[in-house]
Design a protein around this motif. Structure first.
Motif, PDB file in Angstrom:
ATOM      1  N   TYR A 139       0.678   1.625 -12.148  1.00  0.00           N
ATOM      2  CA  TYR A 139       0.339   1.055 -10.835  1.00  0.00           C
ATOM      3  C   TYR A 139       1.335  -0.012 -10.410  1.00  0.00           C
ATOM      4  CZ  TYR A 139      -1.762  -2.653 -13.648  1.00  0.00           C
ATOM      5  OH  TYR A 139      -1.969  -3.667 -14.559  1.00  0.00           O
ATOM      6  N   TYR A 181      -1.729   4.218  -4.839  1.00  0.00           N
ATOM      7  CA  TYR A 181      -2.374   5.449  -5.326  1.00  0.00           C
ATOM      8  C   TYR A 181      -1.270   6.400  -5.749  1.00  0.00           C
ATOM      9  CZ  TYR A 181      -1.211   7.060  -0.611  1.00  0.00           C
ATOM     10  OH  TYR A 181      -0.544   7.370   0.539  1.00  0.00           O
ATOM     11  N   ASN A 182      -1.642   7.373  -6.550  1.00  0.00           N
ATOM     12  CA  ASN A 182      -0.664   8.400  -6.942  1.00  0.00           C
ATOM     13  C   ASN A 182      -1.401   9.597  -7.532  1.00  0.00           C
ATOM     14  OD1 ASN A 182       1.825   9.599  -7.195  1.00  0.00           O
ATOM     15  ND2 ASN A 182       2.696   8.033  -8.533  1.00  0.00           N
ATOM     16  N   TYR A 183      -0.672  10.629  -7.811  1.00  0.00           N
ATOM     17  CA  TYR A 183      -1.211  11.919  -8.271  1.00  0.00           C
ATOM     18  C   TYR A 183      -0.551  12.311  -9.587  1.00  0.00           C
ATOM     19  CZ  TYR A 183      -1.759  11.906  -3.214  1.00  0.00           C
ATOM     20  OH  TYR A 183      -2.053  11.541  -1.924  1.00  0.00           O
ATOM     21  N   ALA A 199      -6.451   5.500  -7.765  1.00  0.00           N
ATOM     22  CA  ALA A 199      -6.183   4.405  -6.833  1.00  0.00           C
ATOM     23  C   ALA A 199      -6.428   3.103  -7.569  1.00  0.00           C
ATOM     24  CB  ALA A 199      -7.088   4.514  -5.605  1.00  0.00           C
ATOM     25  N   TYR A 200      -5.608   2.114  -7.258  1.00  0.00           N
ATOM     26  CA  TYR A 200      -5.673   0.796  -7.889  1.00  0.00           C
ATOM     27  C   TYR A 200      -5.776  -0.278  -6.820  1.00  0.00           C
ATOM     28  CZ  TYR A 200      -3.219  -3.570  -8.904  1.00  0.00           C
ATOM     29  OH  TYR A 200      -2.863  -4.893  -8.949  1.00  0.00           O
ATOM     30  N   MET A 227      -8.062  11.693  -1.645  1.00  0.00           N
ATOM     31  CA  MET A 227      -9.133  10.737  -1.361  1.00  0.00           C
ATOM     32  C   MET A 227     -10.359  11.406  -0.754  1.00  0.00           C
ATOM     33  SD  MET A 227      -9.084   7.173   0.677  1.00  0.00           S
ATOM     34  CE  MET A 227     -10.638   6.492   1.255  1.00  0.00           C
ATOM     35  N   ARG A 271       0.875  -1.163   0.000  1.00  0.00           N
ATOM     36  CA  ARG A 271       0.000   0.000   0.000  1.00  0.00           C
ATOM     37  C   ARG A 271       0.916   1.217   0.000  1.00  0.00           C
ATOM     38  NH1 ARG A 271      -3.517   1.310   5.121  1.00  0.00           N
ATOM     39  NH2 ARG A 271      -4.169  -0.842   4.884  1.00  0.00           N
ATOM     40  N   HIS A 324      -7.101   0.218  -1.549  1.00  0.00           N
ATOM     41  CA  HIS A 324      -6.173   0.188  -2.692  1.00  0.00           C
ATOM     42  C   HIS A 324      -4.821  -0.401  -2.326  1.00  0.00           C
ATOM     43  CE1 HIS A 324      -5.533   3.867  -0.429  1.00  0.00           C
ATOM     44  NE2 HIS A 324      -6.729   4.292  -0.823  1.00  0.00           N
ATOM     45  N   ALA A 351      -5.939  12.335  -8.835  1.00  0.00           N
ATOM     46  CA  ALA A 351      -5.312  11.183  -8.179  1.00  0.00           C
ATOM     47  C   ALA A 351      -6.019   9.921  -8.643  1.00  0.00           C
ATOM     48  CB  ALA A 351      -5.420  11.318  -6.658  1.00  0.00           C
ATOM     49  N   SER A 367       2.576   4.817  -2.282  1.00  0.00           N
ATOM     50  CA  SER A 367       2.503   5.761  -3.378  1.00  0.00           C
ATOM     51  C   SER A 367       3.631   5.439  -4.332  1.00  0.00           C
ATOM     52  CB  SER A 367       2.662   7.179  -2.867  1.00  0.00           C
ATOM     53  OG  SER A 367       3.008   8.005  -3.945  1.00  0.00           O
TER      54      SER A 367
END
Ligand code: HEM
Length: 220
Positions: free
Chosen positions: A44, A194-196, A172-173, A89, A2, A191, A170, A4
């Protein structure tokens, strides 16, 4: 895992890890739906991405809410993929989707804390038949969203995403399937990544947005 992907991107920039992509968007013309999108490949895991494409009307009158078309392409190992329109989020519209072959389920969500997001009624979605498929490698959906590009922030002010500039988004996977994939209010688990990124809406404009909507949905 979990985490980034920022750390991995930093490692890639320092030359100690491969595979980080520049946080950048490119123009993409979709022959099937006719829309011009601005697209970003959200990595991801090393070398594998979820593609997020956004199309907006052009021009959009100043300070006006506007509809958007979202097209997402994900490898089948992606159990759910989310997009956070305000780039975090919490306290912004979340578009979450998953494959329920041969269909794709789109779920409108909103989180007030870092916990499972609830259903969100202030955004509504209309799935296109063209541009929505599941095949042996990928699932893809194309959807009109009303209410994704404007929302009340955590402090109560109204925010409208810039229709002609960059917006921080952002994603999420998750590799874990929703508990009840046929339901758009299914519970989902947290998730894995996640990232931006900064998504350039200035190359996402469609002067023929209304007529393309009629072509794909049968109405504007
Ligand atoms: C059951 C569902 C979910 C749970 C339990 C959950 C939980 C969490 C938690 C605990 C964090 C804090 C950071 C961490 O521990 O890694 C976090 C961060 C984050 N989550 Fe979720 N999340 C869920 C769904 C989603 C969805 C659907 C999205 C986007 C569509 C999303 C986007 C993010 C982002 C972007 C962050 C980074 C921090 C922030 O921007 O607020 N999450 N989440």
């Amino acid at each position: 895992m979990r985490s980034s992907f920022g750390l991995i991107c930093a490692a890639a920039l320092m030359g100690i890890a491969p595979g980080c992509q520049a946080a950048d968007t490119a123009s993409y013309k979709d022959a099937e739906t006719g829309f011009t999108f601005s697209q970003y490949n959200a990595q991801y895991t090393i070398g594998r991405s979820i593609t997020y494409r956004i199309a907006v009307p052009s021009p959009v009158p100043a300070n006006s809410a506007y509809d958007v078309v979202l097209q997402v392409v994900a490898p089948n190992e992606v159990a759910w993929a989310g997009l956070a329109w305000g780039g975090s989020m919490i306290a912004n519209p979340l578009t979450v989707a998953w494959s329920n072959s041969p269909n794709v389920v789109v779920s409108s969500r909103y989180a007030t804390q870092h916990a499972a997001p609830s259903a969100y009624a202030d955004a509504s979605y209309e799935l296109f038949k063209p541009g929505t498929h599941v095949n042996s490698t990928h699932w893809q959906y194309t959807v009109k969203c009303t209410g994704c590009t404007s929302y009340n922030t955590a402090t109560g002010s109204r925010r409208i995403l810039n229709p002609s500039g960059a917006n921080r988004l952002a994603f999420a996977y998750s590799g874990t399937r929703p508990a009840n994939p046929s339901s758009n209010v299914s519970s989902i688990s947290v998730h894995d990544v996640y990232n931006y990124w900064s998504h350039d809406f200035s190359i996402a404009g469609n002067p023929d947005f209304s007529s393309l909507m009629v072509r794909n949905l049968g109405h504007a």
